[in-house]
Motif scaffolding. Structure first.
Motif, PDB file in Angstrom:
ATOM      1  N   ALA A  36     -38.631 -65.087  16.187  1.00 38.71           N
ATOM      2  CA  ALA A  36     -38.193 -65.163  14.788  1.00 38.71           C
ATOM      3  C   ALA A  36     -39.039 -66.191  14.033  1.00 38.71           C
ATOM      4  N   GLU A  37     -39.374 -67.278  14.707  1.00 41.99           N
ATOM      5  CA  GLU A  37     -40.222 -68.320  14.116  1.00 41.99           C
ATOM      6  C   GLU A  37     -41.606 -67.747  13.790  1.00 41.99           C
ATOM      7  N   HIS A  38     -42.126 -66.917  14.692  1.00 40.02           N
ATOM      8  CA  HIS A  38     -43.422 -66.266  14.446  1.00 40.02           C
ATOM      9  C   HIS A  38     -43.341 -65.354  13.224  1.00 40.02           C
ATOM     10  N   VAL A  39     -42.243 -64.589  13.133  1.00 41.67           N
ATOM     11  CA  VAL A  39     -42.098 -63.690  11.989  1.00 41.67           C
ATOM     12  C   VAL A  39     -42.055 -64.497  10.701  1.00 41.67           C
ATOM     13  N   LYS A  40     -41.440 -65.684  10.779  1.00 37.76           N
ATOM     14  CA  LYS A  40     -41.326 -66.514   9.581  1.00 37.76           C
ATOM     15  C   LYS A  40     -42.682 -67.071   9.150  1.00 37.76           C
ATOM     16  N   THR A  41     -43.462 -67.540  10.124  1.00 42.94           N
ATOM     17  CA  THR A  41     -44.641 -68.335   9.764  1.00 42.94           C
ATOM     18  C   THR A  41     -45.952 -67.554   9.746  1.00 42.94           C
ATOM     19  N   CYS A  42     -45.935 -66.308  10.239  1.00 45.86           N
ATOM     20  CA  CYS A  42     -47.209 -65.600  10.355  1.00 45.86           C
ATOM     21  C   CYS A  42     -47.222 -64.359   9.475  1.00 45.86           C
ATOM     22  N   PRO A  43     -48.377 -64.025   8.926  1.00 42.16           N
ATOM     23  CA  PRO A  43     -48.502 -62.755   8.225  1.00 42.16           C
ATOM     24  C   PRO A  43     -48.379 -61.600   9.227  1.00 42.16           C
ATOM     25  N   LEU A  44     -48.019 -60.437   8.722  1.00 40.70           N
ATOM     26  CA  LEU A  44     -47.816 -59.284   9.593  1.00 40.70           C
ATOM     27  C   LEU A  44     -49.013 -58.343   9.543  1.00 40.70           C
ATOM     28  N   ALA A  45     -49.091 -57.505  10.563  1.00 41.12           N
ATOM     29  CA  ALA A  45     -50.069 -56.422  10.548  1.00 41.12           C
ATOM     30  C   ALA A  45     -49.489 -55.265  11.343  1.00 41.12           C
TER      31      ALA A  45
END
Lengths: 621, 137
Positions: free
Chosen positions: A458-467
């Protein structure tokens, strides 16, 4: 010249900066940061502080022995807690429906009949009611198809099938007369047998229509108006799925229950208000505005929200060592959210979206044992440690080293646990407000709304752009551009939405949600926490509660490093005519190191010109 | 030539028919056509008429027994650039961009593991369809 180290112990990060301070001039030599060890304001902080100091000194190229003094801030005595409670629940009291989206259902159309186990298909007579055949995992697809064809040839009417394995198309392709087939029904053994049932499979790209329509169900099962009312939740739950099964069992029922969430009692300094949590976040926040300043919040005993707040209080008491009765909740932020929960009594692991309220609560602790931390730090380093300066003032001072800023300035510290505002007018006082809810709440909202249990993910989803991984050699980024790779991407990322981490990694997000939906959830969560809190906190510190009088808003803190939070906050403040941007402390640090820098600045000015600075703190919270 | 299909090349000699059946069932369930090719004739194997995994011609399969190599050749020949190779030892899933000796996924055929072979067939199809892959059980 003196060699000075400023140290700021924050909730999650400890920052340090090294400076050579001489008569009227300060030269910054280096800075460093480390994860905070232990609860902010307690002796275990020393480990992290020493680590940050060492890193800053290494960058400055100076040994610890040359340091003349370490400056430590008077940490803001606030910590925050989180809680979330669902307020609705969908229960299937007797299994009556399967509504799910297997990747590949078979056949197409609507089949109505009676559930018949596969093993008894052979003994079924022509003229009996049409059969909805229930096929377990032990049956091979060729065998299943042959038996269905055989039954059809004998004149037994087959109307549809419910299959446990991922075999629907394989069976449908082999039928002499195709019927709708729903597969991947995990708990096929729970399907009630000998009951009236309907199977519907929609064409590619479409959703079921008859079973998602209350009157469609009423037509199929010949329901009375009273019974139709009872099946309305079934129809609603099946909306948007490509395939569905509804089995009518006597007494079967899907209920859509509202859990009494309880009431919140908001005790203000002058007024008291009671608000029903079922009313949602907006009502809670409205009531909070009316009782400000807040003295404490109590949840109704025996209710969900009562348990929630008791939990927060206990955690805080554990952390601070204060007795639980003395813990006062000084601010709350409520956010409406929803949680995908597995439907109780479902057959294929169906999920229903339940409404929930998330609460962040901020607790004021007794003035912490910062002197103890200072003594321990002095013992550890052998350097004199000076405790000085209120955190908010130091933050303002540090933030003002950002090029292009001037008073009156408001500093918004976007942290992990709380969003803190400090307002400095020309020269004199600094007003502060600590608003509950920040980065941790965003992570929690994202996790619950996407059904991600793993906090790190969830932290990754918060802090990183998606692809979106479109092939094993290229991804499409959020803005629609494409990035190509020479080496193949890991097979488990194929066709998934991934978070692009700073170190160039790709973390697949194991949900069926598309990129747009994940992005929307992410941005909405940030908006609901930071945009709301920025306005709330600024109103509390601004004169007459009007944000318009503030000219500059400088964003600092860990969450100001986020790739979109500053822009969302700026967007929220755009109507108020303020200059809002991410701070750039000393024109090099970005939004980091403001408090540590402020400490050194204050010390330097005090040495140079005596007491012209040190504005009196006026904490309005 | 027929329309787009995943190509499946068989090794010479004894290729387990049960393994072939599972691979093709996986593809069929996903609705992606599959053509079974003789090992020595990439792209020109026995014409499989049906769009959905039609009958193989086991008899005239010939060529190297390396499943990875076969899969790579099949992938290069396939109009959708996805290939499967099947020998008596191994089933491999391949893409033209990968080195021939390094298939994307492979499953042993020696021990009968129908579930894993079925999933490999699913995954070949999913690479074409753009659907996240199944985990091999």
């Amino acid at each position: 010249m003196s060699l000075i180290v400023g140290v700021d112990i924050g909730n999650s990060t400890t920052e340090a900066c090294v400076a050579a301070v001489g008569a009227g001039e300060t030269a910054y030599l280096g800075s460093g940061l480390a994860a905070t060890t232990g609860v902010k304001g307690t002796v275990p902080n020393v480990t992290g502080a020493v680590r940050a100091i060492e890193r800053a000194l290494r960058r400055a190229g100076r040994p610890l022995e040359e340091v003349d003094a370490i400056l430590l801030n008077e940490a803001t005595p606030v910590i925050s807690g989180l809680a979330m409670e669902t307020i609705t629940e969908t229960i299937i009291t007797e299994s009556t429906m399967i509504g799910h989206n297997p990747q590949t259902p078979g056949g197409e159309g609507l089949g109505v009949g009676v559930t018949v186990p596969f093993e008894r298909l052979g003994t079924r007579e022509p003229g009996e009611a049409p059969a909805i055949v229930v096929i377990g995992a032990v049956v091979d697809f060729e065998h299943a198809a042959a038996a269905l064809n055989d039954a059809t040839a004998r004149g037994v009417e087959v109307a549809g099938a419910i299959v446990q394995r991922d075999d629907a198309r394989l069976i449908a392709n082999r039928l002499s007369r195709p019927v709708p087939i729903v597969d991947e029904v995990t708990h096929v053994e729970r399907v009630p047998l000998g009951m009236a049932a309907a199977v519907e499979v929609a064409g590619p790209g479409r959703a079921v229509r008859t079973l998602a329509n209350s009157y469609g169900l009423a037509t199929i099962f010949d329901l009375s108006p009273e019974e139709t009312r009872a099946v309305a939740p079934v129809a609603r739950a099946l909306t948007g799925t490509r395939s569905a099964v509804v089995v009518r069992t006597p007494g079967g029922d899907v209920t859509d229950r509202r859990i009494p969430a309880g009431t919140l009692e908001l005790h203000g300094a002058r007024a008291k208000r009671t608000v029903d949590v079922n009313g949602g976040a907006e009502q809670i926040m409205e009531a909070l505005r009316r009782v400000q300043p807040l003295a404490d919040v109590v949840g109704e005993a025996g209710s969900h929200v009562g348990g929630m707040l008791a939990g927060v209080r206990e955690t805080m008491a554990d952390l601070t060592g204060d007795p639980v009765e003395t813990v006062r909740i000084r601010d709350v932020l409520a956010a409406d959210t929803f949680v995908p929960r597995e439907v109780r009594g479902g057959l294929a692991g169906e999920f229903a979206l339940e409404n929930a309220v998330a609460l962040a609560a901020m607790v004021r602790t007794s003035r912490g044992p910062i002197e103890q931390v200072a003594r321990a730090l002095a013992a550890e380093t052998g350097v004199e440690v000076i405790v000085g300066g209120v955190e908010a003032e130091m933050a303002v001072r540090g933030a003002l080293t950002t090029p292009g800023t001037a008073t009156p300035v408001a500093v918004l510290d976007l942290g992990g646990g709380s969003t803190d505002a400090a307002l400095a007018l020309d020269g004199e006082q600094v007003a502060t407000y600590h608003a509950a809810g920040a980065g941790d709440l965003v992570t929690k909202l994202i996790g619950s709304e996407l059904g991600i249990d793993d906090r790190e993910l969830a932290e990754h989803v918060k802090t990183c752009p998606l692809a979106k991984v479109e092939s094993l050699f290229h991804v499409r980024l959020e803005d629609g551009t494409v990035q190509y790779f020479d080496a193949p991407l890991p097979a488990e990322t194929f066709a998934r939405v991934v978070a692009l981490t700073d170190d160039g990694g790709m973390v697949p997000i194991p949900t069926r949600h598309g990129l747009d939906r994940i992005r929307r959830v992410r941005r909405d969560a940030k908006r609901r926490v930071f945009a709301v809190n920025a306005l709330r906190a600024l109103r509390e510190v601004a004169e007459h509660g009007t944000v318009r009088g503030i000219e500059f808003v400088v964003l600092i803190g860990g969450s100001a490093l986020d790739f979109e939070i500053p822009e969302l906050v700026a967007e929220a403040l755009a109507d108020h005519g303020v200059v809002c941007g991410t701070g750039n402390v000393r024109a090099v640090e970005g939004p980091r190191n403001a408090v540590a820098t402020g400490l050194v600045e204050a010390w330097g000015r005090e040495r140079a010109g005596g007491r012209d600075v040190a504005p009196a703190a006026e904490a309005r919270s | 030539m027929s329309g787009p299909a995943v190509f499946l090349r068989l090794a010479v000699g004894d290729v387990p028919a049960a393994a072939l059946r599972e691979l093709r069932a996986g593809l069929e369930e996903e609705g992606v056509p599959c053509r079974v090719l003789a090992a020595d004739a990439p792209g020109t194997g026995p014409a499989a008429a049906s769009p959905v995994c039609d009958a193989p011609a086991l008899a005239d399969a010939a060529g190297p027994a390396d499943a990875a190599q076969l899969a790579h050749e099949a992938a290069c020949a396939s109009p959708v650039s996805v290939g499967l190779g099947l020998s008596a030892e191994l089933a491999c899933l391949h893409l033209p961009q990968l080195p021939p000796s390094a298939p994307l996924l492979s499953v042993s055929v020696r021990v009968p593991e129908p579930e894993r072979l079925r999933a490999l067939g699913h995954n070949a199809a999913r690479l074409v369809a753009g659907v996240p892959l199944k985990e091999l059980p």
